[in-house]
Design an enzyme around this catalytic site. Structure first.
Site, PDB file in Angstrom:
ATOM      1  N   GLN A  36     -13.777   1.787  48.441  1.00  0.00           N
ATOM      2  CA  GLN A  36     -13.746   2.026  46.998  1.00  0.00           C
ATOM      3  C   GLN A  36     -13.568   0.708  46.249  1.00  0.00           C
ATOM      4  O   GLN A  36     -12.979  -0.254  46.752  1.00  0.00           O
ATOM      5  CB  GLN A  36     -12.560   2.914  46.651  1.00  0.00           C
ATOM      6  CG  GLN A  36     -12.692   4.358  47.042  1.00  0.00           C
ATOM      7  CD  GLN A  36     -13.245   5.217  45.926  1.00  0.00           C
ATOM      8  OE1 GLN A  36     -13.443   4.767  44.810  1.00  0.00           O
ATOM      9  NE2 GLN A  36     -13.498   6.473  46.244  1.00  0.00           N
ATOM     10  N   ALA A  95     -16.159  -4.478  51.617  1.00  0.00           N
ATOM     11  CA  ALA A  95     -14.819  -4.278  51.056  1.00  0.00           C
ATOM     12  C   ALA A  95     -14.890  -3.928  49.567  1.00  0.00           C
ATOM     13  O   ALA A  95     -15.959  -3.880  48.958  1.00  0.00           O
ATOM     14  CB  ALA A  95     -13.972  -5.522  51.283  1.00  0.00           C
ATOM     15  N   HIS A  96     -13.719  -3.725  48.978  1.00  0.00           N
ATOM     16  CA  HIS A  96     -13.625  -3.228  47.605  1.00  0.00           C
ATOM     17  C   HIS A  96     -14.334  -4.127  46.591  1.00  0.00           C
ATOM     18  O   HIS A  96     -14.304  -5.343  46.675  1.00  0.00           O
ATOM     19  CB  HIS A  96     -12.159  -3.050  47.192  1.00  0.00           C
ATOM     20  CG  HIS A  96     -11.366  -4.320  47.176  1.00  0.00           C
ATOM     21  ND1 HIS A  96     -10.471  -4.647  48.163  1.00  0.00           N
ATOM     22  CD2 HIS A  96     -11.328  -5.347  46.302  1.00  0.00           C
ATOM     23  CE1 HIS A  96      -9.908  -5.805  47.892  1.00  0.00           C
ATOM     24  NE2 HIS A  96     -10.413  -6.253  46.766  1.00  0.00           N
ATOM     25  N   SER A  97     -15.002  -3.460  45.660  1.00  0.00           N
ATOM     26  CA  SER A  97     -15.592  -4.104  44.475  1.00  0.00           C
ATOM     27  C   SER A  97     -16.693  -5.097  44.777  1.00  0.00           C
ATOM     28  O   SER A  97     -17.008  -5.942  43.935  1.00  0.00           O
ATOM     29  CB  SER A  97     -14.492  -4.775  43.634  1.00  0.00           C
ATOM     30  OG  SER A  97     -13.511  -3.830  43.242  1.00  0.00           O
ATOM     31  N   SER A 103     -15.008  -8.142  46.469  1.00  0.00           N
ATOM     32  CA  SER A 103     -15.631  -8.727  45.275  1.00  0.00           C
ATOM     33  C   SER A 103     -16.715  -9.754  45.573  1.00  0.00           C
ATOM     34  O   SER A 103     -16.961 -10.653  44.778  1.00  0.00           O
ATOM     35  CB  SER A 103     -14.558  -9.355  44.364  1.00  0.00           C
ATOM     36  OG  SER A 103     -13.634  -8.378  43.945  1.00  0.00           O
TER      37      SER A 103
END
Length: 292
Positions: free
Chosen positions: A195, A217-219, A237
């Site tokens: 997420q 991974a996230h974002s 990110s």
């Protein structure tokens, strides 16, 4: 306002040692925000050191948690606390835990869903002509657009690993920023897509192909028509352009940006941004030549 239940919000703020005047400011704020996105008026963020402010454009009506020992002229609304990170992430986790998705999941009847696959009953949208193989887990907050194929054993929308000290203990911060998988993505077996965190969702661009065992991974924002071979790992990110190739077992450090047309060699560890049409290789990855 950050939270509609004033009594609960006041309680957590007082537990964090915040004064009434600060609590009033926070009640009037619009949202908590991380520094990897442009700050807006009414947002609340934090910095751990003065140097973090040098490259950030901070609106005058933004609220920033700062350390009490820092002595510099504030051009924004500073909230002085002993531990900015602790206070910010405590409030962040409190607000994330309070969020609930009530919208019923929407799954197009033209989808093919394999055996023993688990799809959240709330907050999922799956468009037409999507094929989902066996033993897949899809958490709430996930959008899968038309023509996408998900391989066996994938987990989409899981929590990322952002560990912070908070009033709740040293915890993995809740991730509820969502995942969007765009049109005609193909994903091999055992991929994991985390997420997003905060308002920054995780995205995979249209026509991108993932081999087995890829971790995003996230974002992260993965561009269109990327080719990602087996066991590539993306930190949080990461931003990629279109038509980027990732060789076997490559690792991309969190926050790295890779422009259009890059080629990352097998086993490379990319720790810095990569320019357009560059071939990089090694540990750490270094520029080798331009891709024709």
């Amino acid at each position: 306002m950050l939270y509609s239940n004033f009594s609960e919000f006041n309680e957590i703020c007082r537990a964090l040692g915040l004064k009434d005047v600060t609590i009033t400011k926070l009640q009037n704020a619009k949202k908590l925000q991380l520094l990897d996105t442009p700050l807006k008026n009414g947002s609340v963020a934090y910095v751990e050191a003065k140097k973090m402010l040098s490259d950030i454009n901070i609106p005058k009506r933004a609220y920033i948690f700062v350390r009490e020992e820092d002595s510099y002229e504030y051009k924004f609304s500073a909230i002085i606390v002993k531990k900015p990170s602790f206070v910010f992430w405590s409030l962040y986790e409190f607000l994330e835990r309070a969020k609930k998705l009530h919208s019923k999941s929407i799954i197009n009847p033209n989808c093919v869903i394999g055996n023993n696959t688990s799809i959240s009953k709330t907050g999922v949208i799956i468009e037409d002509d999507v094929i989902i193989d066996d033993n897949v887990i899809i958490k709430e907050g996930v959008v899968i657009k038309k023509g996408t194929k998900i391989g066996p054993g994938c987990v989409i929308g899981s929590n990322g690993l952002e560990v912070k000290d908070t009033i709740f203990g040293k915890i993995i911060i809740s991730h509820k920023g969502g995942v969007v998988i765009n049109e005609n993505v193909e994903m091999g077996a055992l991929c994991t897509i985390n997420q997003g965190i905060g308002e920054k969702m995780t995205q995979i661009g249209s026509d991108t192909k993932l081999d087995c065992g890829v971790h995003i991974a996230h974002s992260c924002s993965i561009g269109s028509e990327n080719i990602i071979t087996a066991n590539v790992t993306f930190g949080g990110s990461v931003l990629t352009g279109s038509n980027v190739f990732f060789g076997l077992n490559a690792t991309i450090r969190n926050g790295v940006k890779l422009a259009d047309g890059c080629f990352v060699g097998a086993g490379s560890v990319v720790t810095k941004d990569v320019k357009k049409n560059a071939l990089v290789f090694g540990c750490p990855a270094k520029f080798i030549r331009k891709v024709e």
